[in-house]
Design an enzyme around this catalytic site. Structure first.
Site, short mmCIF file in Angstrom:
data_model
loop_
_atom_site.label_atom_id
_atom_site.label_comp_id
_atom_site.label_asym_id
_atom_site.label_seq_id
_atom_site.Cartn_x
_atom_site.Cartn_y
_atom_site.Cartn_z
N ASP A 294 -12.97 6.96 30.21
CA ASP A 294 -14.11 6.02 30.08
C ASP A 294 -14.98 6.02 28.83
OD1 ASP A 294 -15.82 3.75 31.29
OD2 ASP A 294 -17.09 5.38 32.22
N GLY A 329 -23.85 6.11 30.21
CA GLY A 329 -23.13 4.80 29.69
C GLY A 329 -21.81 5.02 28.98
#
Length: 409
Positions: A294, A329
């Site tokens: 990610d 994030g």
């Protein structure tokens, strides 16, 4: 495409003095390669009566299938969700830099964006074989915009969408042509989601469940409709509850189609998922665990502000937050770091840690015949590792594409 005739005339490489990962076990065997594929030496000896044209001593190191990252948003200053005239050059830069981390294939991931971004970016990221230029592109992972507002995480709320009356037409209107897409993450509790899941899977696209407030029953129905993956388990979904475990409950559900394996991504960066949670998931359903990074565009960069789609993230040490918030994030840990942390956190075997970054993502994508293993006939994409699982060299199609200083072979 490598023809049988071309492969038969190609030189044979024999990698010796190594431990190769095959069938879930590290075996003290040689690895034979010809024409970019793993070769069965018995056929070479007894049918062709040939020996190796070249031998390479691996110094006792581990040879494992190349790592596959199915969720990576960018890196090294490149944002895959940024619409530019030359998206391809950014993808190429990331592909090249990933080689040093043992990644031989990846799925560039786009976060929630307005339709015009998808229409401009997607045609510029075609499926591409790996090589000296960089890791191969297996297809794009579209994470959003059909996700939950409550569990949107780092996705901008202004661009989230629901499915309209003609649901799949709405998907096409949002994304444009899906030729370059291999995974779509959506929230299964959205109205008409099952119609979309069936339409996407009919086109060979994997559907992943994530950024969702779905209960277990809704998740089970989504899997029965064709969903096969869970996006970053535990993150951006309802927490486990003993009366309704939500999406997490799919790991041990008895309501899945017979013989169906649900795969689930985990971010083992030491930030997103507590080691105890990693252990719980792995012990509950080890064969479905897929390590993902990610990673955000700040991967490989220092502290400061960097873009992620339509928003900014702020990197502080090992953590990336949506700027001005304490919302995570994305990650800034590369795949080899995730593999090592996963091994340490779970206490699993070296073999299990390596397969979570190679075989399992290949199986999830339906590519296990060519990627994610060192079985005979598979693509010769592999990584050379020392005993601490630090990358020493990376090979794609049997060709050395990256090597650490003073490392061999």
């Amino acid at each position: 495409m490598r023809s049988g005739q071309c492969a038969a005339g190609a030189p044979v490489l024999q990698f010796t003095n190594c431990r190769i990962l095959r069938g879930g076990t590290l075996l003290r065997e040689d690895l034979w390669v010809r024409g970019g594929r793993i070769l069965d030496p018995e056929k070479l000896f007894f049918e062709e009566r040939r020996v190796a044209d070249e031998q390479r001593d691996c110094g006792g190191r581990i040879l494992a299938p190349g790592f596959i990252d199915v969720q990576i948003n960018g890196g090294f200053g490149v944002d895959f969700s940024k619409a530019t005239e030359d998206v391809g050059s950014g993808v190429a830069l990331v592909a090249r830099r990933l080689l040093s981390h043992g990644v031989t294939s990846f799925c560039p991931t786009l976060v929630t964006s307005p339709p015009e971004v998808y229409h401009k970016v997607l045609p510029q990221i075609p499926v591409k074989s790996g090589g000296p230029h960089g890791a191969g592109v297996l297809g794009v992972h579209l994470e959003g915009p059909f996700i939950s507002r409550e569990k949107r995480g780092a996705h901008p709320e202004a661009y989230l969408r629901s499915f309209e009356a003609n649901a799949f037409h709405d998907v096409l209107a949002t994304y444009g042509p899906l030729d370059n897409v291999c995974i779509v993450t959506l929230a299964p509790e959205l109205d008409r989601s099952h119609e979309v899941i069936q339409a996407l899977t009919a086109q060979g696209i994997r559907v992943s469940l994530g950024h969702s407030v779905a209960d277990l029953r809704a998740a089970e129905v989504a899997v029965q409709s064709g969903a096969t993956f869970i996006t970053h388990l535990f993150n951006a979904m309802l927490p486990f509850h003993h009366r309704d475990p939500g999406i997490v409950g799919l790991l041990t559900s008895d309501q899945l189609p017979p013989g169906h394996c649900i795969f689930y991504g985990m971010i083992a960066d030491g930030i997103h998922t507590n080691p105890a949670a990693l252990r719980i998931a792995h012990r509950a359903h080890p064969q479905g665990l897929v390590l993902v990074t990610d990673a955000v565009p700040a991967l490989g960069l220092g502290n400061g502000r960097h873009t992620l789609g339509q928003q900014e993230v702020e990197v502080d040490g090992l953590i990336a937050y949506i700027a001005g918030t304490k919302t995570l994030g994305g990650s800034i840990a590369p795949m080899d770091v995730c593999v090592r942390h996963f091994l340490q956190a779970t206490g699993c075997s070296v073999e299990s840690a390596l397969e979570a970054a190679s075989l399992h993502p290949a199986q999830m994508l339906g590519l296990e015949k060519t990627k994610g293993s060192l079985d005979f006939g598979a693509d010769a994409d592999f990584v050379v590792l020392d005993d601490t699982l630090h990358v020493q060299a990376t090979y794609i199609s049997g060709e050395l594409v990256w090597q650490a200083e003073e490392a061999g072979p």
